[in-house]
Design a protein around this motif. Structure first.
Motif, short mmCIF file in Angstrom:
data_model
loop_
_atom_site.label_atom_id
_atom_site.label_comp_id
_atom_site.label_asym_id
_atom_site.label_seq_id
_atom_site.Cartn_x
_atom_site.Cartn_y
_atom_site.Cartn_z
N GLY A 197 3.86 -8.59 -1.33
CA GLY A 197 2.85 -9.13 -2.28
C GLY A 197 3.76 -9.40 -3.65
N ASP A 198 2.96 -9.87 -4.91
CA ASP A 198 3.33 -9.86 -5.90
C ASP A 198 4.02 -8.53 -6.62
N ASP A 199 3.41 -7.66 -6.12
CA ASP A 199 3.86 -6.15 -6.73
C ASP A 199 4.91 -5.22 -5.65
N PHE A 200 4.89 -5.86 -4.39
CA PHE A 200 5.69 -5.08 -3.28
C PHE A 200 6.67 -6.06 -2.59
N ASP A 201 7.74 -5.74 -2.62
CA ASP A 201 8.87 -6.64 -1.83
C ASP A 201 9.52 -5.59 -0.63
N SER A 202 9.15 -5.95 0.65
CA SER A 202 9.72 -5.06 1.62
C SER A 202 11.03 -5.22 1.87
N GLU A 203 11.54 -6.15 1.22
CA GLU A 203 13.08 -6.30 1.67
C GLU A 203 13.74 -5.50 0.94
N LYS A 204 13.31 -4.71 -0.30
CA LYS A 204 14.10 -3.54 -1.08
C LYS A 204 13.64 -2.36 -0.58
N ILE A 205 13.13 -2.01 0.64
CA ILE A 205 12.90 -0.75 1.32
C ILE A 205 14.17 -0.57 2.29
N ASN A 206 14.63 0.63 2.25
CA ASN A 206 15.63 1.03 3.05
C ASN A 206 15.47 0.55 4.42
N THR A 207 16.52 0.42 5.05
CA THR A 207 16.46 -0.14 6.44
C THR A 207 16.02 0.63 7.60
N VAL A 208 16.47 2.06 7.18
CA VAL A 208 15.98 3.19 8.18
C VAL A 208 14.60 3.49 7.89
N ILE A 209 14.12 3.39 6.82
CA ILE A 209 12.63 3.44 6.66
C ILE A 209 11.83 2.37 7.31
N ARG A 210 12.19 1.13 7.19
CA ARG A 210 11.56 0.12 7.69
C ARG A 210 11.72 0.13 9.40
N ASP A 211 12.89 0.62 9.67
CA ASP A 211 12.99 0.80 11.36
C ASP A 211 11.87 1.78 11.90
N PHE A 212 11.81 3.01 10.97
CA PHE A 212 10.82 4.10 11.37
C PHE A 212 9.42 3.33 11.86
N TYR A 213 8.88 2.50 10.74
CA TYR A 213 7.59 1.99 10.75
C TYR A 213 7.52 0.96 12.05
N VAL A 214 8.66 0.33 12.37
CA VAL A 214 8.80 -0.63 13.54
C VAL A 214 9.05 -0.05 14.84
N HIS A 215 9.89 1.36 14.78
CA HIS A 215 10.12 1.88 16.28
C HIS A 215 9.72 3.36 16.06
N THR A 216 8.47 3.54 15.56
CA THR A 216 8.05 5.05 15.29
C THR A 216 8.19 5.80 16.44
N THR A 269 5.69 0.69 20.20
CA THR A 269 6.65 1.33 19.79
C THR A 269 6.67 1.76 18.17
N GLY A 270 5.86 0.81 17.36
CA GLY A 270 5.84 1.11 16.16
C GLY A 270 4.27 0.93 15.52
N LEU A 271 4.22 1.35 14.14
CA LEU A 271 3.07 1.14 13.42
C LEU A 271 2.64 0.01 13.00
N ILE A 272 3.77 -1.03 12.90
CA ILE A 272 3.50 -2.30 12.27
C ILE A 272 4.45 -3.19 12.90
N ALA A 273 4.26 -4.41 13.06
CA ALA A 273 5.11 -5.43 13.89
C ALA A 273 5.84 -6.04 12.76
N ASP A 274 5.60 -6.30 11.68
CA ASP A 274 6.47 -7.36 10.89
C ASP A 274 6.11 -6.52 9.48
#
Length: 585
Positions: free
Chosen positions: A383-402, A372-377
Motif C-alpha cells: 500500500g501507500d504506507d507499507f512496502d513489503s519489499e523492505k521487510i527482512n527476507t526471513v520475516i517474509r519467509d516465516f509468514y509464507v512457510h509458517t 504451509t504459511g499464513l499468507i500466499a503473497d
C-alpha cells in the motif's frame, strides 16, 4: 472498436448513478414537502403554542433533514442505509406525532405519540449500533450517534407529556413539555450540528499532524456537548441550584463550539459559512438568556420570566439556530472521513471447544488441504504506507512457510486478576487459553480453507497448542483484505456462536522489521481494530493490539502486546526458530 465506446459507457454509468442518487434525494425532498404542507396547514388551523410549533418543526423538517445529512447521499454501511431510509419515510410517523399534539392529553394522544417514539427508537438504535461497530475513535461521528440516541429520549418524554403523566410525577406539565423539547433540540440538533462541523473540520485539512491536534481538542468538545445535554435536562427537572451548575458547564462548551465555528466561517463556504456563523451567534445569545433565567431562579429575582425564556430561548433556538444551522450543513454537506462499510468477517463458528479437531471440522477438512504459511503473497498487503519489499527476507519467509517454524512464548500478564479471569472463561472454549506467566512451547499446523466456504479469501487456519499438554492455545483463521488501497491482516478467532476479528495494519519498522497494529492512523480512516461478531451484529471492543517482529542473530523475535482501554494488560515475547530438518532441505 470505437475508442469512444468505453468513454460513452463510463458517462452512461455516471448518468445512471446520478439518476439513482437524484431519485433518492427526490424521495427525501418529497417527504419534506409533504411535511411542510401538512405542518403549515395544521399551524393555520390550530394556532399552536410555541412548544407545539417547535415540536412539529422537528417532526416534519429538522429530524429527516439531519438524518439524511448523517447518512449522506450514498451510504455503504447498513446502519447509515437504515438512517437514510428513516429520513425518506419519516412522514407518517411525524404525522402521528403532530396528531398527538392536537388531542387532549390521555391514552389516545399517548398512543399517537408512541408511533413517533417507535421512529425515534429506530433512529437511536442505528446510532447506537453504529457507535458500537465503529468505536469512539472518530469524535465527530460519536457525537452524532449520541444525538441519535437522545432523540429516542425525546420520544419517551413526548409520550409522557401527551399521556398526562404530570399528574403522577413530581413535575409540572410545562416541565415535561420542555424536557421533550430539550431532547428534540439541545440533545439532538446540537450534537449533529457539532458532528457536521467536525466532519468539515477534519476534511478541511487531512495532514496527519493537523488532524491529530484537532482531534484532541474536538474530542473534549464533543464529549462535553454530548454529556452536557442530559445534565441540563436533569437540571430542568430538579431546579436550582443544580440547574445553574449544569447549565454553566454546558454553556462553556457551547460557547467554545460557537467561537470555533465563527473563526471558521470564511473557510466553510460562501453561503454555508455565514449561515453557520449566524446560527452560532443566535445560540450564544439564547444561552445567555438561559443563564440570566437560571441566575434569577437561584437569587429569586425575575431577571427573565418563563414567558421570556420561551420566546427568546426556546423560539430562537428552534426557529433561529436549528433552522439556520441545519440549512448551513445542508449546503456544505461535509462528508465523513470514512464510511464504515463492513470488512469481511469469517463465517467460521463453533458450538463448543475450538480445539484442533473442531477447527479442522469447521474448516471442512474433507475439502481442505495441509498448508504451509499464513499468507500466499506479500503483494496482497502492499500500500501507500507499507512496502513489503523492505521487510527482512526471513520475516517474509516465516509468514509464507509458517509450518516450518517453532515458537517459544514467554507470557506475562500485567494484571494477574485479568489473567485469571481470562483463563476461567477460555478453558472450556479452547481459545486464547494462556497461562498466567512463564515459558510455553507452541506447536501447530496450517490448514488451507477453500474460498467458496467463507467470505474471507484465501483463508488459512493456524492451529496452535501447548506442546507438553496438547491443550489448545490459539486457533486462528488468517486472511487479508484491502480497503481504500490499504492491505490488512484479517485474523478470526472463532468462539461459541461468534468470532473475534482482529484487523491489523502492517507497518515497516527499522532494520527490515515488521509491525502489526490494530490502532488507527491519526486520520482514523481505516478498518483497524478488534471486533466481536455475534449473529449479524459486530461491535468494536475496547482492546488494542500491537505486534513487532524483528530478525536478530539468526532468529526471529516477536513482541506482542494487548491493551484494554489504553492500559497494557498482556505482553507475549516470542522466539521463533526454523526447524533444523527443514534448513537442511
Amino acid at each position: 472498436m470505437n475508442p469512444l465506446w468505453g468513454l460513452a459507457r463510463i458517462k452512461s454509468g455516471d448518468r445512471m448513478k446520478m439518476q439513482k442518487l437524484g431519485a433518492l434525494s427526490m424521495t427525501v425532498r418529497l417527504n419534506l414537502l409533504l411535511g411542510l404542507c401538512i405542518g403549515l396547514t395544521w399551524t393555520f388551523l390550530t394556532a399552536p403554542s410555541i412548544i407545539e410549533l417547535a415540536l412539529v418543526l422537528a417532526f416534519f423538517i429538522l429530524v429527516p433533514v439531519l438524518l439524511s445529512l448523517v447518512a449522506t447521499s450514498n451510504p455503504k454501511s447498513v446502519y447509515r442505509i437504515n438512517i437514510l431510509t428513516a429520513a425518506r419515510w419519516s412522514f407518517p410517523f411525524a404525522a402521528a406525532g403532530m396528531l398527538s399534539l392536537s388531542m387532549e392529553t390521555g391514552w389516545l394522544a399517548a398512543s399517537a405519540a408512541a408511533v413517533w417514539l417507535l421512529f425515534t427508537m429506530a433512529a437511536a438504535g442505528n446510532g447506537i449500533f453504529r457507535l458500537l461497530n465503529r468505536g469512539i475513535g472518530q469524535p465527530e461521528e460519536a457525537v452524532i450517534d449520541a444525538g441519535l440516541a437522545f432523540l429516542a429520549v425525546g420520544g419517551v418524554w413526548l409520550v409522557l407529556a401527551r399521556s398526562g403523566a404530570a399528574e403522577l410525577m413530581p413535575y409540572s406539565s410545562l416541565t415535561i413539555d420542555l424536557t421533550a423539547i430539550h431532547y428534540h433540540y439541545s440533545a439532538f440538533v446540537l450534537p449533529i450540528f457539532t458532528g457536521m462541523f467536525g466532519r468539515w473540520l477534519f476534511g478541511y485539512n487531512t495532514q496527519a499532524c493537523e488532524v491529530l491536534r484537532r482531534r484532541r481538542a474536538f474530542t473534549i468538545l464533543a464529549a462535553g456537548l454530548a454529556g452536557g445535554s442530559p445534565l441540563v435536562a436533569l437540571g430542568i427537572l430538579h431546579g436550582p441550584p443544580f440547574d445553574l451548575i449544569t447549565s454553566g458547564v454546558y454553556i462553556v462548551f457551547i460557547y467554545w463550539l460557537c467561537l470555533w465555528v465563527l473563526a471558521s466561517v470564511l473557510r466553510i463556504g460562501y453561503a454555508a459559512g455565514p449561515l453557520a456563523g449566524i446560527a452560532s451567534l443566535i445560540l450564544m445569545t439564547t444561552m445567555g438568556v438561559s443563564t440570566l433565567y437560571s441566575l434569577g431562579m437561584y437569587f429569586e429575582t425575575a431577571v427573565v420570566t418563563m414567558d421570556g425564556m420561551l420566546r427568546w430561548h426556546g423560539a430562537l433556538n428552534a426557529f433561529g439556530f436549528s433552522v439556520l444551522g441545519t440549512l448551513a450543513w445542508l449546503i456544505a454537506r461535509p462528508k465523513p472521513r470514512y464510511d464504515e462499510k463492513a470488512f469481511p468477517v469469517s463465517r467460521v463458528r463453533t458450538r463448543g471447544s475450538t480445539g484442533d479437531g473442531n477447527v479442522r471440522k469447521r474448516g471442512r477438512e474433507e475439502h481442505s488441504e495441509q498448508g504451509t504459511g499464513l499468507i500466499a503473497d506479500w503483494n496482497l498487503l502492499k500500500g501507500d504506507d507499507f512496502d513489503s519489499e523492505k521487510i527482512n527476507t526471513v520475516i517474509r519467509d516465516f509468514y509464507v512457510h509458517t509450518e516450518y517454524y517453532d515458537l517459544t512464548a514467554e507470557i506475562s500478564w500485567k494484571i494477574e486478576l485479568i489473567g485469571r479471569a481470562a483463563r476461567f472463561f477460555t478453558k472450556g472454549a479452547g481459545q486464547i487459553h494462556l497461562p498466567l506467566s512463564g515459558l510455553e512451547v507452541l506447536e501447530g499446523s496450517i490448514l488451507n480453507v477453500p474460498d467458496q466456504e467463507d467470505r474471507c479469501r484465501d483463508l488459512r487456519a493456524w492451529i496452535r497448542s501447548d506442546s507438553s499438554t496438547g491443550e489448545p492455545v490459539f486457533n486462528a483463521f488468517y486472511s487479508t483484505h484491502r480497503t481504500r488501497e490499504t492491505g490488512y491482516f484479517n485474523i478470526g478467532l472463532p468462539l461459541h456462536r461468534g468470532i473475534i476479528t482482529r484487523i491489523l495494519r502492517p507497518e515497516n519498522k527499522p532494520g527490515g522489521g515488521l509491525g502489526l497494529t490494530s490502532r488507527k492512523k491519526p486520520e482514523m480512516s481505516g478498518d483497524e481494530g478488534i471486533y466481536l461478531t455475534v449473529g449479524r451484529m459486530t461491535i468494536k471492543l475496547p482492546l488494542e493490539e500491537t505486534f513487532e517482529l524483528t530478525h536478530i542473530g539468526g532468529n526471529l523475535n516477536a513482541v506482542h502486546e494487548i491493551a484494554l482501554f489504553g492500559w497494557s494488560i498482556l505482553r507475549i515475547t516470542c522466539e521463533i526458530t526454523k526447524e533444523e530438518a527443514d534448513e537442511e532441505l
